[in-house]
Design a protein around this motif. Structure first.
Motif, PDB file in Angstrom:
ATOM      1  N   SER A  51       1.154  -1.243   0.085  1.00  0.00           N
ATOM      2  CA  SER A  51       0.335   0.361  -0.170  1.00  0.00           C
ATOM      3  C   SER A  51       0.833   1.017   0.184  1.00  0.00           C
ATOM      4  CB  SER A  51      -0.656  -0.229   1.141  1.00  0.00           C
ATOM      5  OG  SER A  51       0.160   0.229   2.557  1.00  0.00           O
ATOM      6  N   VAL A  52       0.591   2.500   0.337  1.00  0.00           N
ATOM      7  CA  VAL A  52       1.055   3.909  -0.185  1.00  0.00           C
ATOM      8  C   VAL A  52       1.981   3.728   1.243  1.00  0.00           C
ATOM      9  CG1 VAL A  52       0.057   4.943  -2.739  1.00  0.00           C
ATOM     10  CG2 VAL A  52      -1.179   5.507  -0.386  1.00  0.00           C
ATOM     11  N   ASP A  53       0.990   3.709   1.932  1.00  0.00           N
ATOM     12  CA  ASP A  53       1.495   3.349   3.660  1.00  0.00           C
ATOM     13  C   ASP A  53       2.652   3.393   3.543  1.00  0.00           C
ATOM     14  OD1 ASP A  53      -0.624   5.211   4.077  1.00  0.00           O
ATOM     15  OD2 ASP A  53      -1.947   3.948   5.053  1.00  0.00           O
ATOM     16  N   GLN A  54       2.502   1.860   3.874  1.00  0.00           N
ATOM     17  CA  GLN A  54       4.014   0.932   3.303  1.00  0.00           C
ATOM     18  C   GLN A  54       4.966   1.339   3.039  1.00  0.00           C
ATOM     19  OE1 GLN A  54       1.204  -2.188   1.801  1.00  0.00           O
ATOM     20  NE2 GLN A  54       1.878  -3.779   4.272  1.00  0.00           N
ATOM     21  N   LEU A  55       4.031   1.572   1.266  1.00  0.00           N
ATOM     22  CA  LEU A  55       5.662   2.399   0.613  1.00  0.00           C
ATOM     23  C   LEU A  55       6.442   3.697   1.914  1.00  0.00           C
ATOM     24  CD1 LEU A  55       4.475   2.434  -2.823  1.00  0.00           C
ATOM     25  CD2 LEU A  55       5.769   1.433  -2.138  1.00  0.00           C
ATOM     26  N   PHE A  56       5.504   4.540   1.675  1.00  0.00           N
ATOM     27  CA  PHE A  56       5.713   5.828   2.557  1.00  0.00           C
ATOM     28  C   PHE A  56       6.778   4.838   3.811  1.00  0.00           C
ATOM     29  CE2 PHE A  56       5.823   8.900   6.078  1.00  0.00           C
ATOM     30  CZ  PHE A  56       6.005   9.528   5.765  1.00  0.00           C
ATOM     31  N   ALA A  57       6.887   4.041   4.598  1.00  0.00           N
ATOM     32  CA  ALA A  57       7.137   3.361   5.495  1.00  0.00           C
ATOM     33  C   ALA A  57       8.537   2.856   5.299  1.00  0.00           C
ATOM     34  CB  ALA A  57       5.654   2.391   7.209  1.00  0.00           C
ATOM     35  N   ILE A  58       8.580   2.152   4.398  1.00  0.00           N
ATOM     36  CA  ILE A  58       9.407   2.067   3.537  1.00  0.00           C
ATOM     37  C   ILE A  58      10.510   2.396   3.492  1.00  0.00           C
ATOM     38  CG2 ILE A  58      10.710   0.362   1.952  1.00  0.00           C
ATOM     39  CD1 ILE A  58       8.046  -1.395   2.270  1.00  0.00           C
ATOM     40  N   ALA A  59       9.959   3.555   2.629  1.00  0.00           N
ATOM     41  CA  ALA A  59      10.692   5.305   2.354  1.00  0.00           C
ATOM     42  C   ALA A  59      11.713   5.709   3.760  1.00  0.00           C
ATOM     43  CB  ALA A  59      10.465   6.050   1.080  1.00  0.00           C
ATOM     44  N   MET A  60      10.910   6.028   3.804  1.00  0.00           N
ATOM     45  CA  MET A  60      11.344   6.898   5.235  1.00  0.00           C
ATOM     46  C   MET A  60      12.287   6.399   5.636  1.00  0.00           C
ATOM     47  SD  MET A  60      10.093  10.010   4.591  1.00  0.00           S
ATOM     48  CE  MET A  60      10.533  10.398   6.397  1.00  0.00           C
ATOM     49  N   ALA A  61      12.709   5.213   6.439  1.00  0.00           N
ATOM     50  CA  ALA A  61      13.088   4.163   6.391  1.00  0.00           C
ATOM     51  C   ALA A  61      14.195   4.080   6.337  1.00  0.00           C
ATOM     52  CB  ALA A  61      12.337   2.634   7.055  1.00  0.00           C
ATOM     53  N   GLU A  62      14.206   4.175   4.717  1.00  0.00           N
ATOM     54  CA  GLU A  62      16.024   3.602   3.625  1.00  0.00           C
ATOM     55  C   GLU A  62      16.506   5.284   3.447  1.00  0.00           C
ATOM     56  OE1 GLU A  62      17.511   1.351   2.331  1.00  0.00           O
ATOM     57  OE2 GLU A  62      15.911   0.002   3.568  1.00  0.00           O
ATOM     58  N   TYR A  63      15.275   6.335   3.708  1.00  0.00           N
ATOM     59  CA  TYR A  63      15.993   7.175   4.012  1.00  0.00           C
ATOM     60  C   TYR A  63      17.776   7.491   4.872  1.00  0.00           C
ATOM     61  CZ  TYR A  63      12.389   9.223   1.158  1.00  0.00           C
ATOM     62  OH  TYR A  63      11.880   8.955  -0.745  1.00  0.00           O
ATOM     63  N   GLY A  64      16.635   7.507   6.205  1.00  0.00           N
ATOM     64  CA  GLY A  64      17.230   7.284   7.073  1.00  0.00           C
ATOM     65  C   GLY A  64      19.420   6.161   7.256  1.00  0.00           C
ATOM     66  N   LYS A  65      18.719   5.926   6.231  1.00  0.00           N
ATOM     67  CA  LYS A  65      19.447   4.743   6.077  1.00  0.00           C
ATOM     68  C   LYS A  65      20.856   4.852   5.488  1.00  0.00           C
ATOM     69  CE  LYS A  65      17.767   0.400   7.616  1.00  0.00           C
ATOM     70  NZ  LYS A  65      17.335  -0.598   7.201  1.00  0.00           N
ATOM     71  N   ARG A  66      20.332   5.593   4.559  1.00  0.00           N
ATOM     72  CA  ARG A  66      21.149   5.970   2.867  1.00  0.00           C
ATOM     73  C   ARG A  66      21.204   7.096   2.450  1.00  0.00           C
ATOM     74  NH1 ARG A  66      19.710   1.206  -1.306  1.00  0.00           N
ATOM     75  NH2 ARG A  66      19.370  -0.553   0.647  1.00  0.00           N
ATOM     76  N   LEU A  67      20.529   8.654   3.298  1.00  0.00           N
ATOM     77  CA  LEU A  67      21.022   9.347   3.251  1.00  0.00           C
ATOM     78  C   LEU A  67      22.182  10.354   4.562  1.00  0.00           C
ATOM     79  CD1 LEU A  67      17.424  10.696   1.107  1.00  0.00           C
ATOM     80  CD2 LEU A  67      19.621   9.253  -0.235  1.00  0.00           C
ATOM     81  N   PRO A  68      22.789  11.365   3.313  1.00  0.00           N
ATOM     82  CA  PRO A  68      23.926  11.657   4.250  1.00  0.00           C
ATOM     83  C   PRO A  68      22.908  13.019   4.697  1.00  0.00           C
ATOM     84  CG  PRO A  68      25.543  11.326   2.379  1.00  0.00           C
ATOM     85  CD  PRO A  68      23.607  11.044   2.077  1.00  0.00           C
ATOM     86  N   MET A  69      23.213  13.177   5.854  1.00  0.00           N
ATOM     87  CA  MET A  69      22.050  14.486   6.049  1.00  0.00           C
ATOM     88  C   MET A  69      21.175  14.870   6.775  1.00  0.00           C
ATOM     89  SD  MET A  69      25.469  17.244   5.692  1.00  0.00           S
ATOM     90  CE  MET A  69      25.545  18.406   6.920  1.00  0.00           C
ATOM     91  N   LEU A  70      20.166  13.759   6.383  1.00  0.00           N
ATOM     92  CA  LEU A  70      18.704  13.775   5.885  1.00  0.00           C
ATOM     93  C   LEU A  70      18.212  14.393   7.240  1.00  0.00           C
ATOM     94  CD1 LEU A  70      16.290  12.488   4.615  1.00  0.00           C
ATOM     95  CD2 LEU A  70      16.276  10.796   6.461  1.00  0.00           C
ATOM     96  N   HIS A  71      17.337  15.958   6.250  1.00  0.00           N
ATOM     97  CA  HIS A  71      16.513  16.503   7.147  1.00  0.00           C
ATOM     98  C   HIS A  71      15.241  15.986   6.522  1.00  0.00           C
ATOM     99  CE1 HIS A  71      14.541  20.241   8.843  1.00  0.00           C
ATOM    100  NE2 HIS A  71      14.790  20.263   9.178  1.00  0.00           N
ATOM    101  N   VAL A  72      14.367  15.978   7.606  1.00  0.00           N
ATOM    102  CA  VAL A  72      12.934  16.131   7.177  1.00  0.00           C
ATOM    103  C   VAL A  72      11.988  16.615   7.331  1.00  0.00           C
ATOM    104  CG1 VAL A  72      10.495  14.335   7.347  1.00  0.00           C
ATOM    105  CG2 VAL A  72      12.327  13.266   7.607  1.00  0.00           C
ATOM    106  N   GLU A  73      11.256  17.655   6.165  1.00  0.00           N
ATOM    107  CA  GLU A  73      10.587  18.742   6.099  1.00  0.00           C
ATOM    108  C   GLU A  73       8.699  18.654   6.191  1.00  0.00           C
ATOM    109  OE1 GLU A  73      12.612  21.540   3.843  1.00  0.00           O
ATOM    110  OE2 GLU A  73      14.521  21.084   4.525  1.00  0.00           O
ATOM    111  N   GLU A  74       8.373  19.382   6.160  1.00  0.00           N
ATOM    112  CA  GLU A  74       7.259  19.501   5.818  1.00  0.00           C
ATOM    113  C   GLU A  74       6.871  19.692   4.139  1.00  0.00           C
ATOM    114  OE1 GLU A  74       2.998  19.618   7.533  1.00  0.00           O
ATOM    115  OE2 GLU A  74       4.757  19.425   8.614  1.00  0.00           O
ATOM    116  N   PRO A  75       5.977  18.541   3.844  1.00  0.00           N
ATOM    117  CA  PRO A  75       5.740  18.645   2.618  1.00  0.00           C
ATOM    118  C   PRO A  75       4.195  19.585   2.158  1.00  0.00           C
ATOM    119  CG  PRO A  75       4.292  16.702   3.192  1.00  0.00           C
ATOM    120  CD  PRO A  75       5.254  17.457   4.604  1.00  0.00           C
TER     121      PRO A  75
END
Length: 143
Positions: A51-75
């Motif tokens: 589902s899109v909720d599952q895709l979102f959760a997977i993506a956010m978990a991966e961002y934290g692992k793979r993207l340097p200096m990650l900052h989550v912003e208001e979409p």
């Protein structure tokens, strides 16, 4: 062999009936100052897709692992009459910073993921573009 016509942007070809389209479209252009702006669109027609909720959760978990200096912003706020999720992030790539909005859309027979990327100075442009993308999204018949 039973074939059907598959339509691409500039050509059409015969392919075996029953194919599954896993095309990824990658579009990019340059701004007046030479910056790169990109849009990547992926589709998943697998009946067992998350589902899109599952895709979102997977993506956010991966961002934290793979993207340097990650900052989550208001979409950006969007209107879309189908289930969807948005992620807006800023992260360091090489010697630059990238602002990215990822849109996860659940359509009747597929998921669509659209990723919009540019330098943070183009955030307002990207956010507006995400809204326009959502307003213009229309599913055509199968290729």
């Amino acid at each position: 062999m039973n074939t059907v016509t598959y339509y691409m942007d500039d050509v059409e070809v015969a392919v075996p009936a029953g194919y599954r389209d896993t095309t990824v479209h990658s579009l990019e252009w340059q701004t007046a100052d030479g910056s790169r702006v990109a849009l990547v669109v992926q589709r998943d027609q697998n009946p067992a897709r998350p589902s899109v909720d599952q895709l979102f959760a997977i993506a956010m978990a991966e961002y934290g692992k793979r993207l340097p200096m990650l900052h989550v912003e208001e979409p950006p706020a969007v209107e879309l009459p189908v289930p969807h999720r948005l992620a807006a992030i800023r992260w360091k790539k090489d010697h630059d910073v990238v602002y990215q909005v990822q849109l996860f859309v659940q359509l009747a027979d597929r998921n669509l993921i659209a990723t919009f990327s540019a330098r943070p100075s183009y955030r307002e442009h990207i956010d507006t573009w995400v809204g326009e993308f959502c307003r213009s999204l229309m599913v055509r018949g199968s290729s």
